[in-house]
Each structure stands twice: as structure tokens, then as C-alpha cells.
Design an enzyme around this catalytic site. Structure first.
Site, PDB file in Angstrom:
ATOM      1  N   GLU A  83      -1.672  -8.913   3.772  1.00 10.77           N
ATOM      2  CA  GLU A  83      -1.161  -9.660   4.811  1.00 10.77           C
ATOM      3  C   GLU A  83      -2.564 -10.273   5.292  1.00 10.77           C
ATOM      4  O   GLU A  83      -2.600 -10.956   6.541  1.00 10.77           O
ATOM      5  CB  GLU A  83      -0.564  -8.765   5.866  1.00 10.77           C
ATOM      6  CG  GLU A  83      -1.438  -7.396   6.124  1.00 10.77           C
ATOM      7  CD  GLU A  83      -1.332  -6.183   5.474  1.00 10.77           C
ATOM      8  OE1 GLU A  83      -1.146  -6.330   4.110  1.00 10.77           O
ATOM      9  OE2 GLU A  83      -1.651  -5.107   5.702  1.00 10.77           O
ATOM     10  N   HIS A 114      -3.574  -5.024   0.566  1.00 13.21           N
ATOM     11  CA  HIS A 114      -3.044  -5.540   1.752  1.00 13.21           C
ATOM     12  C   HIS A 114      -3.030  -7.189   1.719  1.00 13.21           C
ATOM     13  O   HIS A 114      -4.031  -7.811   2.118  1.00 13.21           O
ATOM     14  CB  HIS A 114      -3.861  -4.893   2.912  1.00 13.21           C
ATOM     15  CG  HIS A 114      -3.679  -3.625   3.124  1.00 13.21           C
ATOM     16  ND1 HIS A 114      -2.486  -3.080   4.218  1.00 13.21           N
ATOM     17  CD2 HIS A 114      -4.313  -2.556   2.802  1.00 13.21           C
ATOM     18  CE1 HIS A 114      -2.686  -1.870   4.022  1.00 13.21           C
ATOM     19  NE2 HIS A 114      -3.486  -1.267   3.270  1.00 13.21           N
ATOM     20  N   CYS A 147       0.715  -1.372   0.085  1.00  7.87           N
ATOM     21  CA  CYS A 147      -0.106  -0.219  -0.017  1.00  7.87           C
ATOM     22  C   CYS A 147       0.764   1.365  -0.038  1.00  7.87           C
ATOM     23  O   CYS A 147       1.471   1.628  -1.046  1.00  7.87           O
ATOM     24  CB  CYS A 147      -1.061   0.026   1.231  1.00  7.87           C
ATOM     25  SG  CYS A 147      -2.455   0.978   0.887  1.00  7.87           S
TER      26      CYS A 147
HETATM   27  N1  GLN Z   1      -1.857   6.909   2.570  1.00  6.54           N
HETATM   28  C1  GLN Z   1      -2.128   5.947   1.563  1.00  6.54           C
HETATM   29  C2  GLN Z   1      -3.471   6.163   1.005  1.00  6.54           C
HETATM   30  O1  GLN Z   1      -4.400   6.542   1.478  1.00  6.54           O
HETATM   31  C3  GLN Z   1      -1.710   4.473   1.716  1.00  6.54           C
HETATM   32  C4  GLN Z   1      -2.948   3.978   2.702  1.00  6.54           C
HETATM   33  C5  GLN Z   1      -2.311   2.463   3.362  1.00  6.54           C
HETATM   34  O2  GLN Z   1      -1.112   2.257   3.169  1.00  6.54           O
HETATM   35  N2  GLN Z   1      -3.260   1.629   3.791  1.00  6.54           N
HETATM   36  O3  GLN Z   1      -3.657   5.906  -0.311  1.00  6.54           O
END
Ligand code: GLN
Length: 538
Positions: free
Chosen positions: A511, A509, A383
Site C-alpha cells: 500500500e 506493505h 503482512c
Molecule cells: N505482527 C506481525 C509481525 O510483527 C505482522 C506485522 C504487520 O502486519 N505489520 O510480524
């Protein structure tokens, strides 16, 4: 008709109620019953989405996009079932839905009260979980400690629920602490007696006691707990401290907790299918090798903020018989001029930058991605970890010095990571991220494909910003591969570097989908690359 197990906690928090609930669910599943799990969180937030990890650890996301408590991660890892919106209930959700109904006129003429309006709404959520999941047994964990003012209405609802459903359909498990006093060298039962009294004051008599104590309970202590708690001695289950949490279901199984539950429910006590779990424990207890993986984040003093990432790394290690030692690197430390990065990553065989929000520590994460790229160290970006990897590549390889995300600089001239049109109009912060499962198509012949061995995948998201496709051709011309794309939106889901042993990053994600017996493909391929890198260093 489903049966219902409720797990409450006494004396203090942090006793492992979530693991207790998960273990019970796993054991019932191993008996062939279909299980479903729920967490009740007594806070007034609608969901933990807007909370800082300092308050509540990581936010776990279900496939249907519900932002939930981290205990749901334990549940999914233990029972290997995908949970959903019906699995996490907060006071905030309950109250706002009742108030919305009141405004609509659903209760015209009535005075809206905690009992019955709020309690009925909670009850409906339990029934809804049972009917939508089609489970034989629903296991519901109540957050907090019995006696908390916040959870009073939830406990009152459970009292009513038992009155409606009877002993043969409901069962209460109370997890509690038995402290040990050094000096007099004895275990003390009084705090547990008091918390059972507190439960009874709320109209609930526990059926099973799960006790956390630093030493085994003596017969005398068990007798006392049984007498004061009106609980049969065999229903007192000891939860001894363990090195490896996956051992806990087996410890409970050895004390027949699932048989006690099935007997009360009048359900058949079949043979347990736990061979796969014994195998897992054997693997975990006998790992041959060890490698160090650096996890670069801004909450590294708080491991719960990265709980699922930590577990996913461990799972991938199990596959290769390797213990993962995490080098927790604070990204803000990497930003300081005096910091010797080489020294920090001295023994590191792979660098992982996980998700995150806000600009604090961001330059440190970019430095970590740079270090991995330049030194050919395996890199996995998740992410925000993908966003910083792309920013680093744009700045240092494509010479776009101003490259950044609009999240960190709303006025940037090079928004490599940007807000999409549908996000620009959003005013509310809560529940408005891109959440839950999205489809992704993987390019054949890439490292990403080698990991997944599949062209179409579904992964869980939780972010607001996206890779800006305007820069795609430029970055591609310099060796960045866009290996996973969401159709029809054309949003970038996965990238990798062409000329690097392993540099893969994803916008979702992974994970959340890792299981102890089934590591996630991206974690598994990352750890495989890290092991290869370690060998090449010898
Ligand atoms: N802050 C970034 C976004 O909003 C990444 C979010 C995250 O890593 N979950 O796109």
C-alpha cells in the site's frame, strides 16, 4: 541554494495541513521544480513506531525504513517522490541526538540549552533535507497547532531560519479555520486573527493564509483577514470542502498559490504541467461501477489506521473505472459464535486482511482468510494478513491444529510464523522491526508474476515475525505456492494458492507504493479478480 516553504496550522487540528503542504508541493513540481517534503512532529517519541494507531493513525514507512507519520503517505501519493529518513523529524529524535552529542563530549565546556543547541539541531535537519535531496524547494509541515507548548522550539527555529535566509528564500503558509455561525449566519475571523497574533508572538509573519470554511468567503471577510493579518488579499487561498482530496491542488492552482510562492522566491513562473492530474480527477468524478471489498481489522472504527490501504484500494478501482465501497469488518466480531459470517460478507467481492500487531482479533482474521479460501472469494493478505492466511492453511488443509505465530503463543509447538535468530536477541522495541525495502524474486508463471510482470521487485517492510521455512515442503505439497522469495535470506515474501481464482498474500506493505495515477500491481490484480468474481455472481 534551495528555497523553503513552511506550513503551520492555526485554531485547531484536522484542517488538512498535510494535504495543503502536499498540494503546494505538487503544484511546484508541476512547474518543473524539484521538490522535497518534511514533517516536523512535536511529540517526544523518537518515531511513531511504538504508538497505537488509536493515538496517531497508521505508521507510514519510507523505502529506507523510517517509521513516520501518516502525512508522509499523502506527500508521496501527491508528489510521487520517495521520501526518506530526513523527512520526519520529531522532538524525540532531536533531543536524543543532542543529548547523545553532549555525552560524547561534542559540546565540552558549554551549558546545553534549547536555544541554540536544540534549535541548531532542528535547523540542521532542514538544511540536511535540502542538500541530500538536491531539491529546489523544500516544503516542511509543522505538526500540531500554533501556540502548542510542544512545538515552541520548532517555531523558534523557524523564526531564526527566516532571519538567516530572508523573505526571498523562506515563505510561511498558515492554514486556519473560519467558523460559520448559524443563527447570525456569518463567518467569523476572530479565531484566525488570534492565531496570526500567536504566530507573530513567536516572531513569524505568515505570507499566505489557507482558509477552511464551510461556505465561500465574502469580500468583506477577505478584506478583514487581509487587514488584520497584514496579508495581501490575493494571498488568501480558500480551501473549500471537497468530496475527492485529489481536487484540492486544482482548487489551489485556480487561486495561483504556486505563482505567489515563486514570485516571492524570485523564481521563474513557468507553464504548469497538470494534464495528468486533471485526467485523474475526471476519472475519480465519473466512476461507472462499484464493488464492495471487506477490510478485516481490529481498528475498523478508525479509518486512519488503514489510510494507505484505503487509498491503494481506491487507486486500483480508478484503473477499472470502479468505485470501491469498503465493508469495514471488525475482526473481533467474526470471533463471536453468534455472528453470521455469511451475512457479513454477503455483498463482498474481495476480502483484504491488512497488517497488525498483537493477538487481539487474530482468530477473526483467520476465519476471514478461511472464508475467502473456501468460498473462492478473491483474497489479498498484507503482512499479518499473509501470516493468518498461512496459519489458516496449515491448520485446516495440512491438519496442523496447533499452527500459529510465536507472536500470539510464545510456547507454541507449531510455529508456522516464527522469530528469526537475528530478532531473538533484540531487547528494544523501538525501530527494531524488519523495516524498509527488501528485494524479492518472483516465480514466473504465477498470478504474482502476472501482476508484477517483473522478476525482481523491492517492497517496504514493517514486521518482526517471518514464515518458518521448516514447514515449506509440507504446505507446498498441499497446494500453497511460494511465489516471492528474498535472497539470500530465503525468507518468504509472497504466497498464493494454486487452486483458487485469486488468493495472494505478501509479507511486505504494498500500500505504501500505490499512487493515484499508478496503482500497485497487487492491488490492481486483486481488484481485477474481485470485479471478475462480481460478474460471475450475476
Ligand atoms: N505482527 C506481525 C509481525 O510483527 C505482522 C506485522 C504487520 O502486519 N505489520 O510480524
Amino acid at each position: 541554494m534551495a528555497k523553503f516553504v513552511f506550513v503551520t496550522g492555526g485554531v485547531c487540528s484536522g484542517l488538512g495541513k498535510g494535504i495543503t503542504a502536499s498540494s503546494i508541493a505538487l503544484l511546484l513540481k508541476a512547474k518543473g521544480y524539484k521538490v522535497f517534503m518534511q514533517k516536523f512532529d512535536p511529540y517526544m517519541n523518537v518515531d511513531p513506531g511504538t504508538m497505537s494507531p488509536i493515538q496517531h493513525g497508521e505508521v507510514f514507512v519510507t523505502y529506507d525504513g523510517c517509521e513516520t507519520d501518516l502525512d508522509l503517505g499523502h506527500y508521496e501519493r501527491f508528489i510521487d517522490e520517495e521520501l526518506n529518513y530526513t523527512s520526519n523529524i520529531t522532538n524525540g529524535k532531536i533531543y536524543s541526538s543532542v543529548i547523545e552529542k553532549e555525552r560524547k563530549g561534542d559540546f565540552l565546556g558549554a551549558t546545553i540549552q534549547i536555544v541554540p543547541h536544540i534549535s541548531n539541531e532542528i535547523k540542521n535537519k532542514i538544511y540536511e533535507a535540502a542538500s541530500s535531496s538536491g531539491a529546489d524547494i523544500v516544503i516542511t509541515e509543522i505538526g500540531g497547532t500554533v501556540g502548542d507548548i510542544e512545538s515552541a522550539v520548532m517555531m523558534e527555529t523557524l523564526r531564526q531560519f527566516r532571519a538567516e535566509q530572508g523573505l526571498e528564500n523562506t515563505l510561511f503558509v498558515h492554514t486556519t479555520l473560519i467558523p460559520y455561525l448559524f443563527g447570525s449566519n456569518e463567518l467569523k475571523t476572530k479565531p484566525t486573527q488570534n492565531s496570526i497574533i500567536e504566530l507573530r508572538r513567536l516572531g513569524i509573519q505568515p505570507d499566505i493564509l489557507v482558509t477552511r470554511a464551510p461556505v465561500p468567503l465574502t469580500d468583506h471577510v477577505k478584506e478583514k483577514l487581509a487587514l488584520f493579518g497584514s496579508i495581501p488579499e490575493q494571498n488568501i487561498i480558500e480551501a473549500v470542502d471537497v468530496q475527492n482530496i485529489y481536487q484540492i491542488p486544482i482548487n489551489f492552482h485556480n487561486q495561483h498559490i504556486e505563482d505567489i510562492i515563486l514570485q516571492q522566491f524570485g523564481l521563474k513562473i513557468t507553464k504548469s504541467n497538470l494534464d495528468y492530474w486533471y485526467q485523474l480527477i475526471d476519472t475519480v468524478d465519473n466512476l461507472q461501477d462499484e464493488i464492495e471489498i471487506a477490510l478485516v481489522g481490529k481498528y475498523t472504527e478508525l479509518e486512519d489506521a488503514y489510510l494507505s490501504v484505503k487509498e491503494a484500494l481506491k487507486h486500483a478501482g480508478y484503473k477499472f473505472n470502479t468505485k470501491i465501497k469498503i465493508n469495514w469488518v471488525n475482526s473481533e466480531l467474526l470471533e463471536k459464535d453468534k455472528t453470521n459470517i455469511q451475512e457479513i460478507f454477503q455483498n463482498t467481492k474481495g476480502i483484504l486482511v491488512p497488517g497488525g500487531f498483537g493477538s487481539r482479533g487474530i482468530e477473526g482474521k483467520i476465519k476471514a482468510a478461511n472464508y475467502a479460501r473456501v468460498h473462492n472469494i478473491p483474497y489479498l493478505g498484507i503482512c499479518l494478513g499473509m501470516q493468518v492466511a498461512v496459519i489458516e492453511f496449515a491448520r485446516n488443509v495440512c491438519k496442523l491444529k496447533e499452527a500459529t505465530s510465536r507472536e500470539f503463543n510464545p510456547l507454541t509447538t507449531e510455529p508456522i510464523i516464527d522469530l528469526m535468530a537475528d530478532q531473538k536477541s533484540i531487547v528494544n522495541m523501538g525501530g527494531t522491526l524488519r523495516l524498509g525495502n527488501y528485494e524479492c524474486t518472483i516465480t514466473k508463471g504465477t498470478k504474482t508474476y502476472a501482476a508484477y510482470q517483473q522478476e525482481t521487485i523491492y517492497e517496504r517492510h514493517r514486521h518482526r515475525y517471518e514464515f518458518n521455512n521448516k514447514y515449506k515442503d509440507l504446505l507446498a505439497s498441499k497446494g500453497l505456492l511460494f511465489t516471492g522469495i528474498n535472497t539470500p535470506s530465503n525468507l518468504v515474501e509472497i504466497i498464493e494458492l494454486k487452486n483458487h481464482p485469486y488468493f495472494v498474500a505478501c509479507q511486505f506493505h504494498p500500500e505504501f507504493k500505490s499512487r493515484p495515477t499508478r496503482p500497485h500491481p497487487l492491488f490492481a490484480s486483486f481488484i481485477a479478480a474481485a470485479i471478475k468474481y462480481a460478474k460471475s455472481q450475476k
